[in-house]
Design an enzyme around this catalytic site. Sequence first.
Site, PDB file in Angstrom:
ATOM      1  N   ILE A  27       1.292  -1.026  -0.156  1.00 25.78           N
ATOM      2  CA  ILE A  27       0.491   0.168  -0.116  1.00 25.78           C
ATOM      3  C   ILE A  27       1.004   1.145   0.066  1.00 25.78           C
ATOM      4  CG2 ILE A  27      -1.787   1.028   1.260  1.00 25.78           C
ATOM      5  CD1 ILE A  27      -3.096  -1.204   2.400  1.00 25.78           C
ATOM      6  N   GLY A  30       5.008   4.709   5.303  1.00 26.76           N
ATOM      7  CA  GLY A  30       5.136   5.055   6.540  1.00 26.76           C
ATOM      8  C   GLY A  30       6.061   5.049   7.411  1.00 26.76           C
ATOM      9  N   MET A  32       7.032   4.700   9.767  1.00 23.35           N
ATOM     10  CA  MET A  32       7.382   3.534  10.857  1.00 23.35           C
ATOM     11  C   MET A  32       7.565   2.111   9.881  1.00 23.35           C
ATOM     12  SD  MET A  32       8.317   4.023  13.884  1.00 23.35           S
ATOM     13  CE  MET A  32       8.471   2.557  14.250  1.00 23.35           C
ATOM     14  N   GLY A  33       8.057   2.021   8.776  1.00 20.98           N
ATOM     15  CA  GLY A  33       8.075   0.841   7.234  1.00 20.98           C
ATOM     16  C   GLY A  33       7.117   0.741   6.530  1.00 20.98           C
ATOM     17  N   VAL A  35       3.582  -0.589   4.679  1.00 27.03           N
ATOM     18  CA  VAL A  35       2.387  -1.136   4.915  1.00 27.03           C
ATOM     19  C   VAL A  35       2.077  -1.927   3.888  1.00 27.03           C
ATOM     20  CG1 VAL A  35       0.128  -0.518   5.353  1.00 27.03           C
ATOM     21  CG2 VAL A  35       1.910   1.335   5.602  1.00 27.03           C
ATOM     22  N   LYS A  50       1.277  -3.761   8.628  1.00 25.56           N
ATOM     23  CA  LYS A  50       2.780  -3.100   8.959  1.00 25.56           C
ATOM     24  C   LYS A  50       3.872  -3.479   9.165  1.00 25.56           C
ATOM     25  CE  LYS A  50       2.558   0.861   9.521  1.00 25.56           C
ATOM     26  NZ  LYS A  50       2.582   2.743  10.536  1.00 25.56           N
ATOM     27  N   ASP A 148       2.129  14.086  14.761  1.00 25.19           N
ATOM     28  CA  ASP A 148       2.561  14.014  13.329  1.00 25.19           C
ATOM     29  C   ASP A 148       1.052  13.866  12.670  1.00 25.19           C
ATOM     30  OD1 ASP A 148       3.498  14.275  10.989  1.00 25.19           O
ATOM     31  OD2 ASP A 148       4.038  12.551  11.199  1.00 25.19           O
TER      32      ASP A 148
END
Length: 520
Positions: A27, A30, A32-33, A35, A50, A148
């Site tokens: 997808i 993000g 943090m890695g 998705v 994720k 954020d």
Amino acid sequence: MTVDGDEEEPVGGNRVIARRYELTSPIGRGSMGEVWSGYDQRLDRRIAVKLLPAAKLAESDDPQTLTKRFVREAQLTAKVEHPGVPAVHDVGTEGDELFLVMQRISGTGLADIIAEHAPLSVSWAVSVAAQIAAVLTSAHEASLIHRDLKPSNVMIADSGTVKVLDFGIAAVLEGGHTKLTRAGDSMGTPSYMAPEQAMNNTATPAGDLYSLGCVLHELLSGERVFDAPGAPGIVHKHMSVPPTPLRECGVTVPAELERLVLDLLAKNPQERPEDAREVYRRLLPYLPAPEDSASVPDNGDPTTPYRHPHAPRTSRRRPESTGAPEEVPLADPRKAEERIRSEQQRANELVDEGRFTQAAELLRSLLLDRSLRRQLTPDRRTKIRSNLATFHFLGGDYRAALEEYTTLLAEFDDDSSVPITSVLECRFMAATCRTELGEDQRAARELRSLLNDYLRLLPSELERILEVRVQLATLLSNTGETNAARELLRQVLAAATTEESALHVEQARRMLARLDELGR
């Protein structure tokens, strides 16, 4: 934290982690890695996964902190129980990687909506902002700060519910957990960052409210509060330059709404609204009023939850495109044939495994792909749609199955070459779906008509005729038409002459005995 064993072998070419989560397509990425879109094989449902890959950890100068932050994202997101926050289903490790399994949202990113449609109407913009304020209220009461908040971290689901994503850099307000931002890091996005966050990385609820003010200003004006060639210039303006009032930007908004945006954008956190609940209260006068409606469509309208609170939805899926097929280039014939065959085969395998949701989506993706229009002849499309309807039915999704059977019947009306057996079978399945959905009166009308047509056009289809009679008798007995139900059941007993009829005979005898027992 859930810890699982070794990775399972890929199924159908897709990777499976934790022995149940199949990754189907990326997808995006993000903070943090990666998705991924995927499926929970055990529960047969769509999911988002994720991943924090080993390579991502290796790139970090502090892998331990990055790992802790990833795990904390799962814990923090799960802690916020609100419809505007995607549900967390699982978290765990897979080899050297970490994974987070979440609810998959069907909808549109707020950043895309702004890019295509901003400036938005007051009712749309306020409906989005109010829902975000409600999420922040729940998060802040749980001692969490987003840090954020920006359009790319917000989605509007098809139902109109606003979803706030990516709590990956959230900070914890109270004791009990270590704050996972290292000294010197400035977490957030410059265009939406509060002055105190940019200056010394201070995370407070007031900082989230400032970010909300930036988002609301952009929704109403179509422009960011401040812009500059680089991040330092943007941060400088947030810290030192007063925001331009919306009406001075040429935006027609009520004076009090403009005042709220300016209050949210106050440089001094003490001068901003007291909390997210106050922001919601000040937005209330501009929210749309409830309307009378029996049902509403899923169209991604953020005003829907306010105009039609708790109203039932008319559809849970997006309609097929009706655009001109010439807009999409044709796929390579050989690759197209390979894809059609392999995905149909894979769908059948998934059905054998009881994974009906994923099987149905594979077939639906074929029907929606206009690059395959040369290979998907009308006859071939009909066969795929028929299988799609069957998969929905077998999976218990009778509403989706009914939609496909209804589409098939409309296509049959335009094609006189379709065998009457196929038409009557499709009508029977559509009526059965209505029965399962509790639409008894309409189902009974359709079964009566269907029974007459079978007797007139296909009298040799004895087993189907008996089945229709039993099903119709069941509906009639439920609605109090017991005399008509008894007559149908007697007809079943009189007409059943083969071994294959034994089941219908037994059903008819049980129903008659039950009616006698109840004195009906």
